[in-house]
Design a protein around this motif. Sequence first.
Motif, PDB file in Angstrom:
ATOM      1  N   ASP A 260      -7.966   9.741 -18.329  1.00  0.00           N
ATOM      2  CA  ASP A 260      -9.112  10.635 -18.158  1.00  0.00           C
ATOM      3  C   ASP A 260      -9.262  11.098 -16.719  1.00  0.00           C
ATOM      4  O   ASP A 260      -9.433  12.295 -16.437  1.00  0.00           O
ATOM      5  N   THR A 261      -9.216  10.145 -15.797  1.00  0.00           N
ATOM      6  CA  THR A 261      -9.480  10.496 -14.398  1.00  0.00           C
ATOM      7  C   THR A 261      -8.329  11.296 -13.798  1.00  0.00           C
ATOM      8  O   THR A 261      -8.551  12.220 -13.003  1.00  0.00           O
ATOM      9  N   LEU A 262      -7.084  10.960 -14.165  1.00  0.00           N
ATOM     10  CA  LEU A 262      -5.961  11.745 -13.656  1.00  0.00           C
ATOM     11  C   LEU A 262      -6.013  13.175 -14.180  1.00  0.00           C
ATOM     12  O   LEU A 262      -5.724  14.131 -13.453  1.00  0.00           O
ATOM     13  N   HIS A 263      -6.368  13.328 -15.438  1.00  0.00           N
ATOM     14  CA  HIS A 263      -6.487  14.677 -15.996  1.00  0.00           C
ATOM     15  C   HIS A 263      -7.545  15.479 -15.230  1.00  0.00           C
ATOM     16  O   HIS A 263      -7.352  16.661 -14.913  1.00  0.00           O
ATOM     17  N   TYR A 264      -8.663  14.833 -14.934  1.00  0.00           N
ATOM     18  CA  TYR A 264      -9.732  15.499 -14.175  1.00  0.00           C
ATOM     19  C   TYR A 264      -9.240  15.895 -12.790  1.00  0.00           C
ATOM     20  O   TYR A 264      -9.465  17.028 -12.337  1.00  0.00           O
ATOM     21  N   MET A 265      -8.584  14.971 -12.098  1.00  0.00           N
ATOM     22  CA  MET A 265      -8.163  15.246 -10.728  1.00  0.00           C
ATOM     23  C   MET A 265      -7.086  16.319 -10.661  1.00  0.00           C
ATOM     24  O   MET A 265      -6.915  16.975  -9.625  1.00  0.00           O
ATOM     25  N   GLN A 266      -6.355  16.534 -11.743  1.00  0.00           N
ATOM     26  CA  GLN A 266      -5.344  17.580 -11.752  1.00  0.00           C
ATOM     27  C   GLN A 266      -5.959  18.978 -11.877  1.00  0.00           C
ATOM     28  O   GLN A 266      -5.301  19.971 -11.580  1.00  0.00           O
TER      29      GLN A 266
END
Length: 735
Positions: free
Chosen positions: A498-504
């Motif tokens: 979830d967080t990696l998707h957001y940061m991308q």
Amino acid sequence: MRYERADLMIGTVQEALQEIVEGRHGDPFSILGPHQYGDLTVIRALLPAAISVDVVEVGTNRVLTRLETIHAGGLFAGAISSPTRYLFRINWPDAMQETEDPYALGLLLGDLDLHLIAQGTHYDLGRTLGALPMEIDGVQGVRFALWAPNARRVSVIGDFNSWDGRRHPMRLRPQAGVWELFIPRLTHGERYKFELIDAHGNLLPQKADPVARASEAAPSTASIVASAKPFRWSDEDWMRTHRADRALDGALSIYEVHLGSWLRITEEKNRPLDWVELSQRLVPYARDLGFTHIELLPIMEHPFGGSWGYQPLGLFAPTGRHGTPEDFAYFVDRCHAEGIGVILDWVPAHFPTDVWGLARFDGTALYEHEDLREGFHKDWNTLIYNLGRNEVKGFLIASALEWLEHYHVDGLRVDAVASMLYRDYSRNEGEWIPNEYGGRENFEAVEFLKHLNSIIHHRCPHAFTVAEESTAWPGVTKRLDEGGLGFDFKWNMGWMHDTLHYMQDDPVYRKYHHSAMTFGMIYAYSERFILPLSHDEVVHGKGSLFGKMPGDHWQKLANLRSYYGFMWGHPGKKLLFMGGEIAQEGEWSHDGSVHWDLLDRPDHVGMQRLIRDLNSLYTREPALQFSDLDATGFEWVVADDVENSVYGMLRSAKDRSSHVLIISNLTPLPRKDYRVGVPAGGRWEVMLNTDAAVYGGADLGQIEARAERQQTHGKEFSIPLTLPPLATVFLGWTG
């Protein structure tokens, strides 16, 4: 004294002699060695290519008799008048050899050992099966033992017998299906394998020892007799004072490493470091960055380097790629001396199909399932352990204990747990067999994992276990008496995705996915979680963490710094794969090295310093540790500021003696006079700002703020802040 040739054939038939010579006889002790017939002791030996064989009395060195050739295939026999201890003096074409007769010894393994092996409860297999240097009846040698219940004949082969399977056939102990043989005058360092003939008389490919404690480095495949000399540990204080509950209660920050690609020596054919060199370079490096533990991708012997160790065949042997087992013990000892724990990735879920390994080991599906619907992983082209078989469960648990007890390892991260728990894992309809109730749960795997954790926690109070479980299976880290699987920690794969998707996302669009950063707290305390930014996220075309970040070079670094700050501020233990600490720009390659040349650039040195400072803050601040696993120490202060993409977390110590406010501004716009509610009045001091110049940032923000009695975010007090762009700021209450 002269005997008739018929005397040497007493009790034998020509067919049995032929089978001995051809290496097909399943009971060599019934033919070879000494046999008493009235007043005669008849001695037989199979020594192909020997010119002559004398029987020499031990102690007097007197020749008792010369054995005669009774079969052209190298079978010798002779008789002496009374039983006595003897050895052979063998005249080979190019050497003279003196050695004791392996077939003059009685049974080697005790009944209790065999009973426990059959039950699957012999947890010291590394010192029972395999190859063990020892002394028997005053003779130094190596005892070999192998579980292969369906084989017709098993032999030990190696350099010591020219890899000739006729020379050293073993004795079967049928109550456990274990074969045994003591070969005199061998010592550690010898290469060996086992040669098996299956129940139908077929010669199988030569097999490496499943319980070998040392192995040749790939691409070679022989097992090696490991030394029986105990390692001289110097970590008594560590082992006495470190208990698994310390990892639960305190800071746990893990540096994940693939040893073969952490650093390679390009001047020496791009070789990886050995264990001693890793002790000298990796250990102080991890200590300097403040990591509490080093986690190693599987170091169990594995044939294919491109599997990164996740397809191991030698579950008891440290890979020979980095040196000897003693060198690995030295590495662990040095880690402990520097205050660093060691975690190993361990794979009980599957094994590769290499013919010299476990696959159809004795001609049958011994370790794996016969039915491919239960026994084969299409994703990895690997075989699945049959956890319904006692001996297989015992083999795996003994492997786990080998690392924890004999190598003082502090934790095991169990790989691919989801693939074990579900019978339909990565399978289409019709490709799997339901359980007895028609469901998809694998009850054998569930019971195995529970038993594994029970045994580890009982026998190894210093050690903890971690599950890499990618689904929402309930109770992975619950205690066994509460119905859980009994792991100490679970990787939080959902938080990571979830967080990696957001940061991308480009910061312009982040407001549309605001909940991706907060959703993890809905279930954060349902398990004891580790937040992983692991090797899986920087390989197979996924790019590096740096490469995932949007924007230009400066913005990529700023985004990554803010993300690390958010991660270290978020409840959950921490794990970072090597290279992430210097913002490696390229994807990880297992054949290369971490891109250390980036440390010639100040902004990448700044990232490394940030990781050091985050670890330092985490390990000294109780408020950042307590609520890792206890919900009473955490609350969202700012969770719904969608338009500004701002997040605020409050972490508190158990006794409320300290509070840490973590504010993340995940847009490139600074926020001035941003008011945040706090639980107490007085001064709030900036403890860490990812936008600081020393990390490569723009150095916006402030040093401190004083709380005012102005209600904000449901709090009586609040502080006005300048939030730097793409940054996370930690503020501590100083009263």
